[in-house]
Design an enzyme around this catalytic site. Structure first.
Site: not given
Ligand SMILES: [Zn+2]
Ligand SMILES: [Zn+2]
Length: 443
Positions: A264, A331, A403
């Site tokens: 993003d 992440y 996501y």
């Protein structure tokens, strides 16, 4: 059928040495078609001279054939719709209309057109008028030709050979740097430069940069008040920060950027970086210095992004990189809850997520560019660390394509389970970074 007999019958129409020889191209090696044609005609002439002693009439008819002094013009005129005059028709090759005589000129024009490009391999593509192909097909059928080469292959081979010889570059059928498209009948030449590919990995060190160029939604790039006349939603993109120096060095027309997935706009890309390939269209330079390119990009991007491990790649690497979008990722996210959460609750989330399958329907925010599907994504491991009453740090190792922002919020029930749903507390990601792309592709 006897070979000489066949040659004799074929010569009812005048044929140049190239076209004569091409009909027997598969007989014998290391002989160019024109030499082959010349030899066949000479042989027929010798036979003719020999027959003069025993069968004068037959001998003469053979010689007339070879020297094209019989009624062949008549045949040519009947078959050809070309309104050329009789004198022009004389000894004009029935199959190629003397086009092989133009080849030297075409070769020098192609060499000239190639001069402005750097390349190491090339290919000559040939286009022939429909009626030329038909005429040759009909001819081959009529004489039951079975050892011939097609005119297309003959012309392209001949031009390729001459160019290779004169400029010292290789013909490459599978993956040429450059293709010269030639129509020898219309004398058209088109140069087609194949793209140059460079692969590498990038780091994104600051937030607020999209991967692709992002035009202003109001004006679609034309410039308006909303975008302060820049035409842009975001001033910069990774695509351009990498693309502009590449374009400058390779002197290309434009670039296409292929990333192995994308983060993003507000997400950092850390660790060893995200694999990418930049495709340069119509480059004039191909032997670019990749060390200099790396230096130029990193200098232009001044700490915003950084690239490394640049190597030359090809189309296959682009395909592999697209597939690798689903490679594993690690992440890190700062999660904010709407109520106080306990360490025990965080432990519950950790246990529920580790080694689990997430059912994720395409997030609402990307529905404009991705099909509305439910995807199953694996989470290999998750760790949560409480930072304050309402904040925690989430470190997660998962299958690519999951996501994370939606894994945290639940996206109104479209992602199941989610951090929010497991402990029934509204949650959102206030910061997200990609720590590592695992099993990334090397070019
Ligand atoms: Zn010919
Ligand atoms: Zn605008």
């Amino acid at each position: 059928m006897d070979l000489l007999d066949q040659v004799f019958k074929m010569l009812a129409n005048p044929l140049c040495d190239h076209c004569m020889g091409r009909q027997f191209a598969l007989l014998g090696h290391d002989l160019e078609n024109d030499k082959r044609g010349e030899a066949l005609k000479s042989l027929l002439a010798l036979e003719g001279y020999n027959l003069l002693f025993s069968d004068l009439e037959k001998g003469l008819s053979l010689l007339k054939r070879v020297f094209a002094e019989d009624g062949s013009q008549e045949v040519t005129r009947q078959v050809s719709e070309d309104p050329t005059t009789d004198s022009e028709l004389e000894a004009r090759c029935f199959l190629c209309h003397e086009t092989f005589k133009e080849i030297d000129g075409i070769v020098s024009r192609v060499i000239n057109a190639l001069r402005e490009y750097e390349f190491s391999s090339f290919l000559v593509g040939v286009e022939l008028p429909f009626e030329v192909i038909e005429r040759e097909d009909e001819f081959k059928g009529r004489f039951r030709v079975s050892h011939s080469e097609s005119m297309k292959s003959h012309v392209s081979r001949l031009i390729g050979k001459q160019i290779a010889h004169s400029i010292g570059k290789k013909v490459n059928h599978r993956r040429p740097d450059i293709v010269a498209l030639v129509n020898p009948f219309l004398k058209n030449i088109t140069i087609q430069v194949n793209p140059l590919y460079v692969s590498g990995r990038y780091l994104k060190l600051i937030r607020g940069i999209p991967q692709s160029r992002w035009l202003c939604g109001e004006c679609q790039g034309n410039g308006c008040v909303t975008c302060s006349w820049t035409g842009r939603r975001y001033k910069e993109s990774i695509e351009e920060l990498i693309g502009l120096p590449v374009l400058r060095l390779a002197e290309g027309r434009e670039i296409a950027f292929h990333g192995s997935g994308r983060e993003d706009i507000d997400t950092l890309m850390l660790g060893s970086g995200r694999p990418f390939v930049v495709e340069i269209k119509e480059p004039k330079k191909r032997l670019i210095n990749l060390e200099k390119l790396e230096y130029d990009i990193n200098k232009l991007a001044e700490g915003k992004i950084e690239v490394g491990v640049l190597v030359f790649a090809d189309k296959d690497v682009v395909r592999r990189i697209k597939k690798a979008e689903a490679s594993r990722k690690i992440y890190n996210s700062i999660v904010e809850f709407q109520r106080d959460v306990t360490v025990k609750e965080l432990k519950r989330v950790e246990n529920a997520l580790s080694n689990s399958i997430i059912y994720q329907q395409t997030p609402r925010r990307v529905l404009h560019r991705r099909a509305d599907l439910t995807r199953e994504k694996h989470i290999y491991g998750a760790k949560l660390r409480r930072l304050s009453k309402r904040r925690a740090e989430l470190k997660i190792h998962c299958q690519g394509g999951l996501y994370i922002k939606e894994l945290i919020t639940g996206d109104e029930g479209r992602t199941k389970p989610s951090l929010a749903s497991i402990i029934d507390a509204e949650a959102k990601s206030i910061q997200l970074d990609v720590l590592e792309v695992i099993d990334g592709i090397r070019g």
